[in-house]
Scaffold this active site. Sequence first.
Site, short mmCIF file in Angstrom:
data_model
loop_
_atom_site.label_atom_id
_atom_site.label_comp_id
_atom_site.label_asym_id
_atom_site.label_seq_id
_atom_site.Cartn_x
_atom_site.Cartn_y
_atom_site.Cartn_z
N ARG A 93 0.84 -1.21 0.00
CA ARG A 93 0.00 0.00 0.00
C ARG A 93 0.87 1.26 0.00
O ARG A 93 0.54 2.26 -0.66
CB ARG A 93 -0.95 -0.03 1.20
N GLY A 133 10.70 13.40 -0.96
CA GLY A 133 11.76 13.57 0.03
C GLY A 133 11.55 14.79 0.91
O GLY A 133 11.89 15.91 0.52
N GLY A 140 12.76 15.20 11.38
CA GLY A 140 11.64 14.34 10.98
C GLY A 140 10.31 15.03 11.23
O GLY A 140 9.71 15.61 10.33
N SER A 141 9.88 15.03 12.49
CA SER A 141 8.59 15.64 12.84
C SER A 141 8.60 17.15 12.62
O SER A 141 7.53 17.76 12.52
CB SER A 141 8.26 15.35 14.31
N ILE A 166 13.25 7.58 2.78
CA ILE A 166 12.41 7.96 1.65
C ILE A 166 11.95 6.71 0.90
O ILE A 166 12.76 6.01 0.26
CB ILE A 166 13.15 8.94 0.71
N LEU A 242 0.91 15.56 2.52
CA LEU A 242 0.80 14.58 3.60
C LEU A 242 -0.65 14.38 4.01
O LEU A 242 -1.10 13.25 4.26
CB LEU A 242 1.64 15.01 4.81
N ALA A 245 -2.11 11.99 1.58
CA ALA A 245 -1.69 10.59 1.72
C ALA A 245 -2.25 9.96 3.00
O ALA A 245 -2.53 8.76 3.03
CB ALA A 245 -0.16 10.52 1.73
N GLU A 366 4.12 9.73 8.08
CA GLU A 366 2.97 10.60 7.80
C GLU A 366 2.45 11.26 9.07
O GLU A 366 1.24 11.40 9.26
CB GLU A 366 1.83 9.79 7.16
N PHE A 386 3.57 22.59 19.76
CA PHE A 386 4.59 21.88 18.98
C PHE A 386 6.01 22.24 19.43
O PHE A 386 6.87 21.40 19.48
CB PHE A 386 4.46 22.21 17.49
C1 LIG Z 1 9.40 2.84 6.56
C2 LIG Z 1 9.34 4.34 6.52
C3 LIG Z 1 9.08 5.01 5.33
C4 LIG Z 1 9.08 6.41 5.28
N1 LIG Z 1 8.86 7.05 4.07
C5 LIG Z 1 9.02 8.41 4.00
C6 LIG Z 1 8.92 9.09 2.73
O1 LIG Z 1 8.63 8.48 1.69
N2 LIG Z 1 9.17 10.42 2.69
C7 LIG Z 1 9.50 11.15 3.81
O2 LIG Z 1 9.73 12.36 3.70
N3 LIG Z 1 9.58 10.53 5.03
C8 LIG Z 1 9.35 9.19 5.14
N4 LIG Z 1 9.46 8.55 6.38
C9 LIG Z 1 9.87 9.32 7.54
C10 LIG Z 1 8.77 9.61 8.53
O3 LIG Z 1 7.84 10.51 7.99
C11 LIG Z 1 9.43 10.12 9.83
O4 LIG Z 1 10.10 9.01 10.41
C12 LIG Z 1 8.45 10.73 10.80
O5 LIG Z 1 8.00 11.98 10.34
C13 LIG Z 1 9.06 10.93 12.19
O6 LIG Z 1 10.30 11.55 12.12
P1 LIG Z 1 11.55 10.92 12.90
O7 LIG Z 1 11.65 9.47 12.58
O8 LIG Z 1 12.74 11.78 12.60
O9 LIG Z 1 11.20 11.02 14.43
P2 LIG Z 1 11.37 12.30 15.39
O10 LIG Z 1 10.76 13.49 14.77
O11 LIG Z 1 12.79 12.36 15.85
O12 LIG Z 1 10.44 11.84 16.62
C14 LIG Z 1 10.85 10.85 17.57
C15 LIG Z 1 9.76 10.76 18.64
O13 LIG Z 1 9.59 12.05 19.27
C16 LIG Z 1 8.25 12.47 19.17
N5 LIG Z 1 8.17 13.92 19.02
C17 LIG Z 1 8.77 14.72 18.09
N6 LIG Z 1 8.41 16.00 18.25
C18 LIG Z 1 7.55 16.03 19.29
C19 LIG Z 1 6.83 17.04 19.96
N7 LIG Z 1 6.87 18.32 19.56
N8 LIG Z 1 6.05 16.69 21.02
C20 LIG Z 1 5.97 15.42 21.43
N9 LIG Z 1 6.63 14.40 20.85
C21 LIG Z 1 7.40 14.70 19.79
C22 LIG Z 1 7.71 11.76 17.94
O14 LIG Z 1 6.30 11.68 17.98
C23 LIG Z 1 8.38 10.41 18.05
O15 LIG Z 1 7.68 9.60 18.97
C24 LIG Z 1 9.37 7.14 6.45
C25 LIG Z 1 9.59 6.46 7.67
C26 LIG Z 1 9.57 5.08 7.71
C27 LIG Z 1 9.83 4.38 9.01
#
Ligand SMILES: Cc1cc2nc3c(=O)[nH]c(=O)nc-3n(C[C@H](O)[C@H](O)[C@H](O)COP(=O)(O)OP(=O)(O)OC[C@H]3O[C@@H](n4cnc5c(N)ncnc54)[C@H](O)[C@@H]3O)c2cc1C
Length: 387
Positions: A93, A133, A140-141, A166, A242, A245, A366, A386
Amino acid sequence: MGTVLDLLDVDALLSEEERQIRAVVRRLVDDRVRPHVAGWYEDGHVPARELAREFGRLGLLGMHLTGYGCAGAPAVAYGLACLELEAGDSGVRSLVSVQGSLAMYAIWRFGSEDHKQRWLPAMAAGEAIGCFGLTEPDHGSDPASMTTRARRDGDDWILDGAKMWITNAPIADVGVIWARTDEGVRGFLVPMDSPGVTAREIRRKMSLRASVTGEITLDGVRLPADAPLPAAVGLRAPLSCLTEARQGIVWGALGAARDCLETTLAYAATRTQFGRPLAGFQLTQAKLADMAVEWNKGLLLALHLGRLADAGTLRPDQVSVGKLNNVREALAIARQCRTILGANGVSGEYPVMRHANNLESVLTYEGTSEIHQLVIGQRLTGLSAFG
Ligand SMILES: Cc1cc2nc3c(=O)[nH]c(=O)nc-3n(C[C@H](O)[C@H](O)[C@H](O)COP(=O)(O)OP(=O)(O)OC[C@H]3O[C@@H](n4cnc5c(N)ncnc54)[C@H](O)[C@@H]3O)c2cc1C
């Protein structure tokens, strides 16, 4: 839906056309995905290009977009397709979501006419693969802090930076790459064979193993003046992709949960302990009933959000309600089903632990659960928590 699980007869709320689309995708998954997916998962290899062509032939890629070879289907029909695909595997998916709702949607919504003509028909047919990307190794977040940068050099653009996690990157023909510019964040169409682009596959994933994931390095990548998507200026652009999606995920997660529940119902009916089937124990029935109730609530939620999308009134914070609830509940269902399968629950002979492991990624990508809680919290309180 169409099964004993449909306790509330939600099926009756679907149109004949929606049921037909669902049946076609279900058949495709039964023929093309289900017999092979345990092996793909174990090997960490999926024939993504082949699958993309088959999905393209059925009109599943960019299915909800109009024109340029896309099917122009309503949101509910697209959601049902995502549910059926994810009943096969979340990685399969993801291939369809990233292609249609992230890469194609970005081009369709923000691209020039030339961009659309150049890429969308080939992507709809599954002949060209796209990736999206946004995430970086250190961001990430919080994509607003991204460090990937695009600067002008005469008419050209030069991109430097890195993108992480990605989906489809190592097999993609084109990347929609988000970068900081003097005018704010912009989206660039990057042919993945451009000099200075490398896409390394991320190995040793314990989740979404039937999906290709990569790390992109951009080292002085020179792009022509028309590389940016003209209408995508500011972070709102990638965030709107996002939101698009996530709608597929609201439905898709229910597909993984349905496959777990159907597997578990069949198992519990035939596995005997203490002289009776597991399904005959009150504790098992309590688990099954609670899971089925959550699954039905999730389905009503998905359908409601889908109907809002088709009416053109769906808000991003409403999508957050669906993503948060349905992925969280699908993961809880997968884990609970695993307990009912006992030791067989940890075996690749059954799909349950594969779905549970996959849903860990779906919970994170997402927008993590925490980020969706913050979106809903902001809606409720008027305060952004945030930062
Ligand atoms: C298999 C897979 C495929 C993916 N595919 C894509 C893709 O095609 N394109 C793309 O761009 N990305 C992709 N991603 C990335 C994904 O979107 C990110 O992993 C996600 O946004 C989280 O970012 P991070 O892993 O850096 O975690 P972080 O942002 O470091 O977060 C780590 C933890 O801290 C928490 N956190 C962060 N900020 C806060 C806050 N302000 N308050 C409370 N808690 C917080 C988070 O909820 C999480 O629990 C993919 C990830 C995976 C695992």
